[in-house]
Scaffold this motif. Sequence first.
Motif, PDB file in Angstrom:
ATOM      1  N   ILE A 194      -7.943 -13.743  -3.153  1.00 22.97           N
ATOM      2  CA  ILE A 194      -7.432 -12.370  -3.155  1.00 22.97           C
ATOM      3  C   ILE A 194      -7.208 -11.886  -1.731  1.00 22.97           C
ATOM      4  O   ILE A 194      -6.173 -11.284  -1.412  1.00 22.97           O
ATOM      5  CB  ILE A 194      -8.414 -11.440  -3.899  1.00 22.97           C
ATOM      6  CG1 ILE A 194      -8.451 -11.791  -5.389  1.00 22.97           C
ATOM      7  CG2 ILE A 194      -8.011  -9.970  -3.716  1.00 22.97           C
ATOM      8  CD1 ILE A 194      -9.593 -11.140  -6.139  1.00 22.97           C
ATOM      9  N   GLY A 195      -8.173 -12.153  -0.842  1.00 24.99           N
ATOM     10  CA  GLY A 195      -8.031 -11.725   0.540  1.00 24.99           C
ATOM     11  C   GLY A 195      -6.823 -12.333   1.219  1.00 24.99           C
ATOM     12  O   GLY A 195      -6.069 -11.648   1.929  1.00 24.99           O
ATOM     13  N   VAL A 196      -6.598 -13.623   1.008  1.00 19.63           N
ATOM     14  CA  VAL A 196      -5.450 -14.297   1.611  1.00 19.63           C
ATOM     15  C   VAL A 196      -4.148 -13.704   1.099  1.00 19.63           C
ATOM     16  O   VAL A 196      -3.195 -13.495   1.863  1.00 19.63           O
ATOM     17  CB  VAL A 196      -5.520 -15.809   1.331  1.00 19.63           C
ATOM     18  CG1 VAL A 196      -4.204 -16.490   1.678  1.00 19.63           C
ATOM     19  CG2 VAL A 196      -6.650 -16.448   2.130  1.00 19.63           C
ATOM     20  N   GLU A 199      -2.981   0.413  14.481  1.00 14.53           N
ATOM     21  CA  GLU A 199      -2.714   1.061  13.196  1.00 14.53           C
ATOM     22  C   GLU A 199      -2.592   0.024  12.087  1.00 14.53           C
ATOM     23  O   GLU A 199      -3.158   0.183  10.994  1.00 14.53           O
ATOM     24  CB  GLU A 199      -1.425   1.871  13.297  1.00 14.53           C
ATOM     25  CG  GLU A 199      -0.978   2.513  11.990  1.00 14.53           C
ATOM     26  CD  GLU A 199       0.407   3.134  12.089  1.00 14.53           C
ATOM     27  OE1 GLU A 199       1.005   3.399  11.027  1.00 14.53           O
ATOM     28  OE2 GLU A 199       0.900   3.325  13.218  1.00 14.53           O
ATOM     29  N   LEU A 200      -1.861  -1.060  12.358  1.00 12.44           N
ATOM     30  CA  LEU A 200      -1.702  -2.121  11.369  1.00 12.44           C
ATOM     31  C   LEU A 200      -3.042  -2.797  11.062  1.00 12.44           C
ATOM     32  O   LEU A 200      -3.313  -3.167   9.916  1.00 12.44           O
ATOM     33  CB  LEU A 200      -0.695  -3.164  11.862  1.00 12.44           C
ATOM     34  CG  LEU A 200       0.745  -2.686  12.043  1.00 12.44           C
ATOM     35  CD1 LEU A 200       1.589  -3.775  12.694  1.00 12.44           C
ATOM     36  CD2 LEU A 200       1.352  -2.278  10.701  1.00 12.44           C
ATOM     37  N   LEU A 201      -3.872  -2.963  12.095  1.00 12.53           N
ATOM     38  CA  LEU A 201      -5.177  -3.584  11.904  1.00 12.53           C
ATOM     39  C   LEU A 201      -6.052  -2.739  10.994  1.00 12.53           C
ATOM     40  O   LEU A 201      -6.704  -3.255  10.071  1.00 12.53           O
ATOM     41  CB  LEU A 201      -5.850  -3.799  13.252  1.00 12.53           C
ATOM     42  CG  LEU A 201      -7.211  -4.493  13.237  1.00 12.53           C
ATOM     43  CD1 LEU A 201      -7.070  -5.911  12.688  1.00 12.53           C
ATOM     44  CD2 LEU A 201      -7.822  -4.519  14.637  1.00 12.53           C
ATOM     45  N   VAL A 202      -6.080  -1.439  11.228  1.00 14.33           N
ATOM     46  CA  VAL A 202      -6.879  -0.537  10.393  1.00 14.33           C
ATOM     47  C   VAL A 202      -6.387  -0.582   8.946  1.00 14.33           C
ATOM     48  O   VAL A 202      -7.179  -0.675   8.000  1.00 14.33           O
ATOM     49  CB  VAL A 202      -6.822   0.894  10.951  1.00 14.33           C
ATOM     50  CG1 VAL A 202      -7.438   1.883   9.954  1.00 14.33           C
ATOM     51  CG2 VAL A 202      -7.544   0.981  12.285  1.00 14.33           C
ATOM     52  N   ASN A 203      -5.061  -0.510   8.771  1.00 13.53           N
ATOM     53  CA  ASN A 203      -4.498  -0.543   7.412  1.00 13.53           C
ATOM     54  C   ASN A 203      -4.846  -1.832   6.681  1.00 13.53           C
ATOM     55  O   ASN A 203      -5.269  -1.820   5.510  1.00 13.53           O
ATOM     56  CB  ASN A 203      -2.975  -0.404   7.478  1.00 13.53           C
ATOM     57  CG  ASN A 203      -2.521   0.999   7.820  1.00 13.53           C
ATOM     58  OD1 ASN A 203      -3.328   1.929   7.871  1.00 13.53           O
ATOM     59  ND2 ASN A 203      -1.244   1.164   8.061  1.00 13.53           N
ATOM     60  N   THR A 204      -4.675  -2.958   7.361  1.00 13.11           N
ATOM     61  CA  THR A 204      -4.880  -4.248   6.716  1.00 13.11           C
ATOM     62  C   THR A 204      -6.352  -4.484   6.398  1.00 13.11           C
ATOM     63  O   THR A 204      -6.698  -4.935   5.298  1.00 13.11           O
ATOM     64  CB  THR A 204      -4.341  -5.382   7.603  1.00 13.11           C
ATOM     65  OG1 THR A 204      -2.961  -5.146   7.909  1.00 13.11           O
ATOM     66  CG2 THR A 204      -4.471  -6.728   6.918  1.00 13.11           C
ATOM     67  N   ALA A 229      -8.726  -2.202   6.044  1.00 16.18           N
ATOM     68  CA  ALA A 229      -9.139  -1.251   4.998  1.00 16.18           C
ATOM     69  C   ALA A 229      -8.690  -1.736   3.627  1.00 16.18           C
ATOM     70  O   ALA A 229      -9.438  -1.645   2.643  1.00 16.18           O
ATOM     71  CB  ALA A 229      -8.558   0.128   5.293  1.00 16.18           C
ATOM     72  N   LEU A 230      -7.485  -2.265   3.554  1.00 16.01           N
ATOM     73  CA  LEU A 230      -6.974  -2.777   2.287  1.00 16.01           C
ATOM     74  C   LEU A 230      -7.854  -3.901   1.751  1.00 16.01           C
ATOM     75  O   LEU A 230      -8.224  -3.915   0.571  1.00 16.01           O
ATOM     76  CB  LEU A 230      -5.543  -3.283   2.495  1.00 16.01           C
ATOM     77  CG  LEU A 230      -4.839  -3.845   1.261  1.00 16.01           C
ATOM     78  CD1 LEU A 230      -4.438  -2.723   0.318  1.00 16.01           C
ATOM     79  CD2 LEU A 230      -3.612  -4.647   1.672  1.00 16.01           C
ATOM     80  N   GLY A 242      -1.502   1.102  -2.334  1.00 19.49           N
ATOM     81  CA  GLY A 242      -1.622  -0.343  -2.161  1.00 19.49           C
ATOM     82  C   GLY A 242      -2.849  -0.901  -2.854  1.00 19.49           C
ATOM     83  O   GLY A 242      -2.795  -1.971  -3.481  1.00 19.49           O
ATOM     84  N   VAL A 243      -3.978  -0.187  -2.762  1.00 20.73           N
ATOM     85  CA  VAL A 243      -5.208  -0.632  -3.427  1.00 20.73           C
ATOM     86  C   VAL A 243      -5.021  -0.653  -4.942  1.00 20.73           C
ATOM     87  O   VAL A 243      -5.409  -1.616  -5.627  1.00 20.73           O
ATOM     88  CB  VAL A 243      -6.385   0.286  -3.040  1.00 20.73           C
ATOM     89  CG1 VAL A 243      -7.600   0.001  -3.923  1.00 20.73           C
ATOM     90  CG2 VAL A 243      -6.743   0.099  -1.577  1.00 20.73           C
ATOM     91  N   LEU A 244      -4.430   0.401  -5.489  1.00 22.11           N
ATOM     92  CA  LEU A 244      -4.209   0.476  -6.936  1.00 22.11           C
ATOM     93  C   LEU A 244      -3.364  -0.695  -7.428  1.00 22.11           C
ATOM     94  O   LEU A 244      -3.732  -1.398  -8.379  1.00 22.11           O
ATOM     95  CB  LEU A 244      -3.519   1.805  -7.279  1.00 22.11           C
ATOM     96  CG  LEU A 244      -3.015   1.950  -8.729  1.00 22.11           C
ATOM     97  CD1 LEU A 244      -4.185   2.008  -9.697  1.00 22.11           C
ATOM     98  CD2 LEU A 244      -2.126   3.181  -8.859  1.00 22.11           C
TER      99      LEU A 244
END
Length: 526
Positions: A200-202, A69-74, A76-77, A139-141
């Motif tokens: 930004i990614g880091v 779940e954390l992997l998908v969230n991170t 995707a972000l 989070g994206v916003l």
Amino acid sequence: MIAPAPPVSRPAASVSRSESTARPGPLVSATVAILVAATAIPLGYVVWGAVSVGWDRAYELVVRPRVGELLVNTVALVVVTVPLCAVIGIAVAWLVERTDLPGRALWRPLFVAPLAVPAFVNSYAWVGVIPSLHGLWAGVLITTLSYFPFMYLPVAATLRRLDPAVEESARALGSDSAGVFFRVVLPQLRLAILGGALLIGVHLLAEYGAFAMVRFDTFTVAIFQQFQVTFDGAAGSMLAGVLVLLCLVLLLAEAAARGKARYARIGSGAPRAAVPVRLGRNVFPATTCLAVLAALAIAVPVWTIVRWLWIGGTRVWDFGEIANALGQTIALAASAAALTTVLAFPVAWVAVRSNGALARAVEGANYITSSLPGIVTALALVTVAIHFARPLYQSVPLIVFAYVLLFMPRALVNVRAGLAQVPPGLEEASRSLGSSPSATFLRVTLRLTAPAAAAAASLVFVAVATELTATLLLAPTGTRTLSMLFWSFSSELDYAAAAPYALTLVLLAIPVTLILFRQSTKVAAL
């Protein structure tokens, strides 16, 4: 003595890596070796925590549904936010630097100003406006509005250095404005774009406060909660290990996209500004889009802070506490910004001027360490200090050292881009005329990279002034920075009491950001 640039200089040229390969001197080699060894401390802490639990336990901790779940969230972000920041940053930079947009002198610094609003303050502001805001799109916003200047700043700086003669030649050969941009301008922005995207990614991987407020779980949020609630070192270390792997993926992707080319030119280009592209009837929609972006990134947090100050009234103002926190914040941020920028030069020099996997490894080590949550880096340094350097425990040097590890990429991206624009031939000419390597660096290299160094120092200063998790753990007894006090009140849902510290953070960061941004717009003459 270096001859002045001719009236019309040669256009930017791609310099192959083999042409720019150089052997670092003893001082550069020693500094880089020490820095790489230092970056191994947090990584070693993570590896030690994983190894100590054994293979079976480690496997059990990694394959849990929670990790998926954390992997998908991170992921995707990162996948959504980085392209959004790239599109916004490039578009804003091009409109401001290369068109006849009205008020460019105002827009130019305005889009650096969001760096003065920490991501967790932005989150605090948006939750105040929309209390139900949570999840991935929240989070994206918030991170897009907070981080797009990391793309805008290097792209705008590069656009100001490009020789307009190349673009004029393309137009003379029949290319329209879009063709010139995509065929001529965009390829020359590659280093700036990739550097900004990596930065930004880091930061997305390491951000905690902004996501905690909108209840969006990433690896960093989960790691912080793991150590804070249960202090389960094994589980936290395994989550941090997965985070390191994600950073490695980012580094490899950036290295592959960057390729082996370097961009430098002799001279500062044609001694005139590029002819602005006429927007015509597109002026109104372009201006409207920029105004909306500025309102979302700056007006919303400012309005929310003012609103909470109005609600809190005079009771929320403790001027003695605010002044003390402001002084401590400035001292720590200025010290860390200066040291980090200085140390970024040898690392950037090796990355730009040296060849092979070793140069990439030296550069990548700093990004990997900075991708770890501040609490992991802080715990690693606490462990080392207690066992091997007890006098450093809860000392100012230790916390400044932590800031260097955490924010080296902010300085490195800018310094590397600046060094990539410096032709090695100028340094070789200086040395052939009898200048020592140190004199050549001061007279040639540093002069040409001064704008990039100013931008680097600005970014690090703002980052340190708003850092939270490592400061909470490593700050010497009695230290109370603005971000610490803001988080203390906001985590207790006392948003009114937190507002003065949020306002002071913004007011502190804005003038520093604008002053150093003005310095970064100066193109050094040869």
